[in-house]
Design an enzyme around this catalytic site. Structure first.
Site, PDB file in Angstrom:
ATOM      1  N   ASP A 145       0.865  -1.176   0.000  1.00  0.00           N
ATOM      2  CA  ASP A 145       0.000   0.000   0.000  1.00  0.00           C
ATOM      3  C   ASP A 145       0.905   1.231   0.000  1.00  0.00           C
ATOM      4  O   ASP A 145       2.131   1.130   0.123  1.00  0.00           O
ATOM      5  CB  ASP A 145      -0.978  -0.003   1.188  1.00  0.00           C
ATOM      6  CG  ASP A 145      -2.196   0.872   0.890  1.00  0.00           C
ATOM      7  OD1 ASP A 145      -2.126   1.717  -0.027  1.00  0.00           O
ATOM      8  OD2 ASP A 145      -3.225   0.731   1.574  1.00  0.00           O
TER       9      ASP A 145
HETATM   10  C1  NOJ Z   1      -3.970   3.997   0.123  1.00  0.00           C
HETATM   11  C2  NOJ Z   1      -5.170   3.120   0.237  1.00  0.00           C
HETATM   12  O1  NOJ Z   1      -5.132   2.389   1.448  1.00  0.00           O
HETATM   13  C3  NOJ Z   1      -5.285   2.147  -0.914  1.00  0.00           C
HETATM   14  O2  NOJ Z   1      -6.491   1.446  -0.798  1.00  0.00           O
HETATM   15  C4  NOJ Z   1      -5.195   2.875  -2.218  1.00  0.00           C
HETATM   16  O3  NOJ Z   1      -5.370   1.973  -3.284  1.00  0.00           O
HETATM   17  C5  NOJ Z   1      -3.860   3.562  -2.289  1.00  0.00           C
HETATM   18  N1  NOJ Z   1      -3.755   4.521  -1.207  1.00  0.00           N
HETATM   19  C6  NOJ Z   1      -3.639   4.272  -3.617  1.00  0.00           C
HETATM   20  O4  NOJ Z   1      -4.444   5.370  -3.724  1.00  0.00           O
END
Ligand code: NOJ
Length: 748
Positions: free
Chosen positions: A285
């Site tokens: 993530d």
């Molecule tokens: C953080 C989020 O937790 C995740 O779900 C998302 O896909 C990413 N950022 C990218 O935006």
């Protein structure tokens, strides 16, 4: 310069030609053998684009360097770059200017639509209609791919029992079975049957794992769950996603039982990649590799890079850890190059499967982009999704539907006139303020209404990605609202959350109506009780007062671009609501987590008058339970019959009759209870559901199937146990309204 570009294009083309007859694995290996260590590591690097950020921007972020890295073949993917022009520009650099011309993969959070906004995911799940959900994902993929995107970070498969956690808006609620079904539908919708088709996009099952169980519902907080809960409640949707060919998986931010998921080798290597045989790739993530140092698991970024690659995290989203540290880790012999090779293979395989090597610009057709994004209208499908997502929570004395000749209506609440909130959070490229408001929807039926805002939900949206200041003081609109309420025959009050009060980083400790809206509701009720409360929210709310006093309550979530039309059709009876809650509505925050599939305890209700598992000040049950949702008609359930059709295979049939005077759709739900087991099982577990549409007086037989394995559970070692014994088999219109029962006895 031109010459170099031409040579590179020719070499890329001839590479592509020589590749035609080979299997993808052969092509991957051949390409891998030609890659330098830097180029290999490059494939594992994902950068955010140049304008939108969906996480904290690292200090290192620098556009010039990013372009340069793409040119050097040091980047495998970018996120948040969209639109054919921008995507082509960057892809051209990767393909024509880097040594090997490996195309980039373009990712984005396409969560509930790209341009066409569908209902937020928790609302979609409330439809319990997998075809509708699949179709919405299909359209999202069509639109996103037309804009150059080829990978979405969806579906979010985090089961959650905590509505304080803002991201419940992005999931399918509290149940692993329903979440798995929704996940499968979305994966099918996004990926189709062929990833190489130019209108399909790769899906990403996220967040692996346990992210929906943060302590106290606070986003990014610690997760501490038993292995039994992990295997039975958290992992099944992910396992189902892998079985349904999800192309990618995203690590969760959180610590799971002491180890951050991004560095959790047991979770990612043993369970996901080895036991489940997942062949796609795992992306971290945003910054989650680097955050392992903040968690106190890695000493620094260098150490974090080592832990992440060892644990099977294949791609680094915005930590700059792989980019900066992997090479040294390998050169020093700390990390084996074979780990890098495995990660590169996984990423290249997906790129080959997407057909990016055959045509890196397959998603970059300007004309097609125009046709799909400017000239194709998906509002019919968006309306259908919105209609099916609406849940009728309460309808005393059949206050709803309103007559089409209803006169003298008061509409109260800022959200009634809000064209933005229905688009929800994670709205990709939906155009701001483009939703049909409730007022606009009502206007289709009548102009005989007076509107009063009553109270603002928020005062302004400011700061980094929409920080919302909730209005907690301004009651200047109350007097006008009370005045119009006094004169009205019926009042439609639209209350709830602003679109940025749920979603990532939007945890709330109080999940009542935000700001002064509860006071407004009570003030209006004091002068006129004939209220229909329409809720707009991205999570279950605590509304015990409304549940007791307000005669009709419609859960309208954040329904996307057609919101107002869908709500009006329900209010005026052109559409008979059929949604069912995918998550319990607590009576109070103090009950959280409150969920239907809990264990019995040794002291359940009825055990003793004093010494039983309860609260002294509130009931144990939620206000509205999982699976609840009313209709304008009524249904009767009868004749449950269980048959073992083959050894270990069962069918359960029943009759559903429409006993009211309108056509309606019911969602009968099948629950089981394993009465005695070596690991105590929940009082109910959802194992199936179906949809049945009946005209007045009509009766139909419904059928569920159960396999032996459906009666099993996971032990704490992850082994599936199917134990002989008695099972209660229940069919209900919700988890708390069981209408038919039978028993199944499993012999050896
Ligand atoms: C953080 C989020 O937790 C995740 O779900 C998302 O896909 C990413 N950022 C990218 O935006």
């Amino acid at each position: 310069m031109k010459k170099i570009v031409i040579i590179m294009v020719i070499s890329t083309m001839s590479f592509a030609c020589s590749q035609k007859s080979k299997s993808i694995d052969e092509k991957v290996n051949e390409l891998l053998s030609r890659m330098t260590l830097d180029e290999k590591i490059g494939q594992l690097v994902q950068y955010n684009g140049f304008w939108d950020a969906t996480g904290p921007v690292p200090q290192e972020s620098n556009s010039k360097r990013k372009y340069n890295d793409v040119r050097q073949g040091l980047v495998g993917s970018v996120l948040n770059v969209y639109g054919v022009e921008q995507v082509r520009k960057l892809q051209e650099i990767a393909v024509t200017q880097s040594r090997l011309g490996i195309p980039l993969i373009f990712g984005m959070d396409v969560i509930h639509g790209y341009k066409t906004a569908f209902p937020v995911p928790i609302a979609e799940a409330a439809s319990w209609n997998m075809q509708t959900i699949e179709q919405a994902a299909r359209i999202s993929a069509t639109e996103a791919s037309a804009a150059g995107i080829n990978w979405t970070f969806a579906p979010m498969l985090d089961v959650s029992r905590d509505p304080r956690w803002g991201r419940v808006m992005e999931g399918a609620g509290e149940d692993p079975y329903l979440t798995a079904q929704v996940g499968i539908a979305k994966i099918k919708g996004f990926q189709g049957t062929d990833l190489s088709h130019s209108q399909t996009i790769a899906a990403c099952a996220k967040h692996f794992a346990g992210y929906g169980f943060p302590i106290a519902g606070r986003d990014y907080n610690t997760v501490d769950v038993s292995k039994v809960t992990l295997f039975n409640d958290i992992l099944p949707p992910f396992k189902a996603a892998v079985e349904n060919n999800v192309a990618t998986v995203m690590n969760a931010f959180n610590v799971l039982n002491g180890v951050p998921c991004t560095g959790n080798s047991w979770l990612v290597r043993d369970v996901l990649k080895n036991t489940w045989n997942f062949k796609g790739f795992v992306v971290s993530d945003w910054g989650s590799i680097m955050e392992m140092a903040t968690h106190g698991y890695a000493q620094d970024r260098y150490h974090a890079a080592q832990l992440a690659i060892e644990a099977g995290c294949d791609m680094d989203m915005e930590s700059y850890a792989y980019r900066n540290d992997l090479k040294t880790l390998i050169e020093k012999g700390v990390v084996k190059e074979s780990l890098i090779d495995d990660a590169v293979r996984r990423i290249l395989r997906i790129k080959f499967e997407m057909g990016l090597f055959d045509n890196p610009y397959k998603y970059c057709d300007k004309e097609h982009e125009k046709v799909i994004l400017q000239n194709t209208d998906y509002s019919k499908e968006a309306l259908q999704s919105a209609l099916e997502a609406i849940v009728l929570l309460k309808n005393e004395q059949s206050l709803l539907p309103l007559s089409k000749n209803q006169k003298n209506i008061a509409v109260i609440g800022a959200l009634a006139n809000d064209k933005d909130t229905p688009l929800g959070n994670w709205r990709a490229q939906a155009v701001k303020n483009s939703a049909v408001s409730v007022l606009e929807g009502i206007s289709v039926y009548t102009n005989d209404y007076v509107y009063a805002q009553g109270a603002l939900v928020h005062t302004n949206a400011a700061g980094f990605i929409h920080t919302v200041n909730i209005n907690t003081t301004d009651k200047s609109g109350f007097a006008q609202a009370i005045a119009v309420a006094k004169k009205a025959d019926v009042i439609i009050m639209v209350l709830g959350e602003n679109c940025f009060q749920s979603g990532e980083a939007r945890s709330r400790s109080d999940i009542g109506l935000p700001g002064v809206q509860q006071e407004l509701l009570e003030a209006v009720y004091a002068v006129n009780r004939n209220i229909v409360l329409v809720l707009m929210n991205g999570r279950p709310l605590t509304i015990p007062w409304a549940g007791e006093h307000i005669p009709a309550i419609v859960e309208a979530w954040q329904l996307g671009q057609q919101s107002g039309n869908a709500i009006a059709q329900v209010l005026f009876g052109d559409y008979n609501p059929q949604g069912k809650l995918p998550m319990s509505f607590p009576r109070s925050v103090g009950q959280i987590p409150v969920y239907y599939n809990h264990l019995n305890t040794g002291r359940p209700e009825g055990f003793n008058k004093v010494f039983w598992s309860h609260y002294m000040d509130i009931e144990n049950t939620p206000l509205y339970s999982f699976g609840h949702g009313l209709s304008y008609t009524t249904f009767a359930y009868s004749n449950i019959v269980l048959k073992e059709t083959k050894k270990g295979e069962y069918t359960i049939t029943a009759h559903i009759t429409n006993t009211g005077n309108r056509t309606g759709t019911e969602t009968p739900q099948l629950y089981i209870r394993d009465v005695v087991a070596s690991v105590v099982r929940p009082v109910k577990e959802l194992k199936g559901f179906t949809k049945v549409t009946l005209s007045p007086g009509e009766s139909k037989q419904i059928e569920f199937k159960l396999q032996r394995a459906d009666l099993g559970f996971y032990t704490e070692t992850g082994k599936l146990n199917v134990e002989p014994g008695d099972f209660e088999i229940m069919i209900g219109s919700s988890s708390s309204t069981i209408l038919l029962n039978t028993k199944l006895t499993l012999t050896e």
